[in-house]
Design an enzyme around this catalytic site. Sequence first.
Site, PDB file in Angstrom:
ATOM      1  N   LYS A 180       0.980  -1.193   0.053  1.00 56.03           N
ATOM      2  CA  LYS A 180      -0.161  -0.057  -0.138  1.00 56.03           C
ATOM      3  C   LYS A 180       0.734   1.135   0.024  1.00 56.03           C
ATOM      4  O   LYS A 180       2.149   1.273   0.219  1.00 56.03           O
ATOM      5  CB  LYS A 180      -1.047  -0.092   1.122  1.00 56.03           C
ATOM      6  CG  LYS A 180      -1.889  -1.366   1.260  1.00 56.03           C
ATOM      7  CD  LYS A 180      -2.771  -1.228   0.110  1.00 56.03           C
ATOM      8  CE  LYS A 180      -3.747  -2.535  -0.153  1.00 56.03           C
ATOM      9  NZ  LYS A 180      -3.992  -3.715   0.436  1.00 56.03           N
TER      10      LYS A 180
HETATM   11  C1  LIG Z   1      -5.448  -4.469   0.841  1.00 51.93           C
HETATM   12  C2  LIG Z   1      -6.596  -4.501   0.714  1.00 51.93           C
HETATM   13  C3  LIG Z   1      -7.453  -4.823   1.999  1.00 51.93           C
HETATM   14  C4  LIG Z   1      -6.917  -5.752   3.083  1.00 51.93           C
HETATM   15  O1  LIG Z   1      -5.829  -5.103   3.671  1.00 51.93           O
HETATM   16  P1  LIG Z   1      -5.052  -6.039   4.519  1.00 51.93           P
HETATM   17  O2  LIG Z   1      -4.178  -4.998   5.494  1.00 51.93           O
HETATM   18  O3  LIG Z   1      -3.956  -6.694   3.595  1.00 51.93           O
HETATM   19  O4  LIG Z   1      -5.878  -6.925   5.567  1.00 51.93           O
HETATM   20  C5  LIG Z   1      -8.747  -4.897   1.703  1.00 51.93           C
HETATM   21  N1  LIG Z   1      -9.540  -4.117   0.776  1.00 51.93           N
HETATM   22  C6  LIG Z   1      -8.728  -3.662  -0.292  1.00 51.93           C
HETATM   23  C7  LIG Z   1      -9.340  -3.037  -1.401  1.00 51.93           C
HETATM   24  C8  LIG Z   1      -7.074  -3.968  -0.306  1.00 51.93           C
HETATM   25  O5  LIG Z   1      -6.654  -3.433  -1.467  1.00 51.93           O
END
Ligand SMILES: *Cc1c(COP(=O)(O)O)cnc(C)c1O
Length: 374
Positions: free
Chosen positions: A183
């Site tokens: 992210k």
């Molecule tokens: C990455 C992501 C998640 C989950 O995030 P985590 O921290 O890996 O649990 C949920 N929704 C979207 C749209 C994502 O891109």
Amino acid sequence: MNAFLPFTRPSLDEETIQGVAEVLRSGWITSGPKVKEFEAALSDYFGGRPVRTLNSATAALEVALQLCGIGLGDEVITTPLSWVATANSVLHVGAKPVFVDVDPVTRNIDLEQIEQAVTPRTKAIIPVDLAGLPVDRDRLYALAEKHRLRVIEDAAQSMGASWRGKKIGSFGDLVAISFHANKNMTTGEGGCLVLNDEAQIPLFEKLRLQGVVRFPDGGMDVDVAGGKFNLTDIAARIGLGQLPQIDAFNARRRELARHYFARFDRELGCGLPLENFSDSNWHMFQILLPLDRLKITRGEFIEQMRQRDIGVGVHYPAMHLFSLYRGMGYREGDFPQAERIGRETVTLPLFPAMQTNDIKRVCDTISEILSHSH
Ligand SMILES: *Cc1c(COP(=O)(O)O)cnc(C)c1O
């Protein structure tokens, strides 16, 4: 020879690495002072709203659903074009994810189609800001208010993005953000939930850690089976090093996205993302391959890119076609836009440490591969 260019890579500076070493030496590595400091810094970033961290955004979504009292027999409206965590979290609390197709321009949930999906069982909407392009918050919240629905924003990808000048997370109902390694800012694994008011904190904290309530005399009680969702101080220290840089990271991503638009050969017939430089944090740059006109499959395209040392990703196949969701009755043809985008989409490299000539290299390589494949 070029070095391998991944589709993403975190930017971790030496100061942050040193800070993590200090946490490791401090004797306190799980949830402690660094978590509190990180939560306070996040709250500042989101305009003073209460924020609590968790070990993932998936956990943030699940706890948010529980905070809204959503469970067995309830329905939650969401998009099929997201990371599967979005809908899995709804299943985790015993509720039913109800998908609505996406708008082909934004690739986000089609706000026009939400109302048709509302039933007496609908309790909430989970919008997803795919690639960090925010869903229209004005229309979304107007719909939610009209049908008395809660909104749990899956803003996992939209850290630092904004809507009409307001930071995502600084307004609205509950907002879940991810700090996964891919992210725009990271804690390795981790996430946070922006809450509405301080009164939600005691229940939130119980749900985050085993349902435990502690008393001043050292005793404790448990009246709900909470999860094991707390963030470590090690991770929080990474976040404290990242947060002051998020706006600069995103500015760099926007600049690189502009280079993609300037360089990309539009004659190749690929679908490009919406050119938004005001709200999006450019979490990803995704093109749609003109598969109908190509002699190669997406898999072959990805392989040919890899042979030229460029990593590309797929985010995401439409999730209603996964076995789990087919088993719940979803079928091919249910959401044609999400299915088509899910088949054609490819995520190109985009991360702050990339150079402008990397963009040229990616665009030239795509031109070379696709011009031989028509
Ligand atoms: C990455 C992501 C998640 C989950 O995030 P985590 O921290 O890996 O649990 C949920 N929704 C979207 C749209 C994502 O891109």
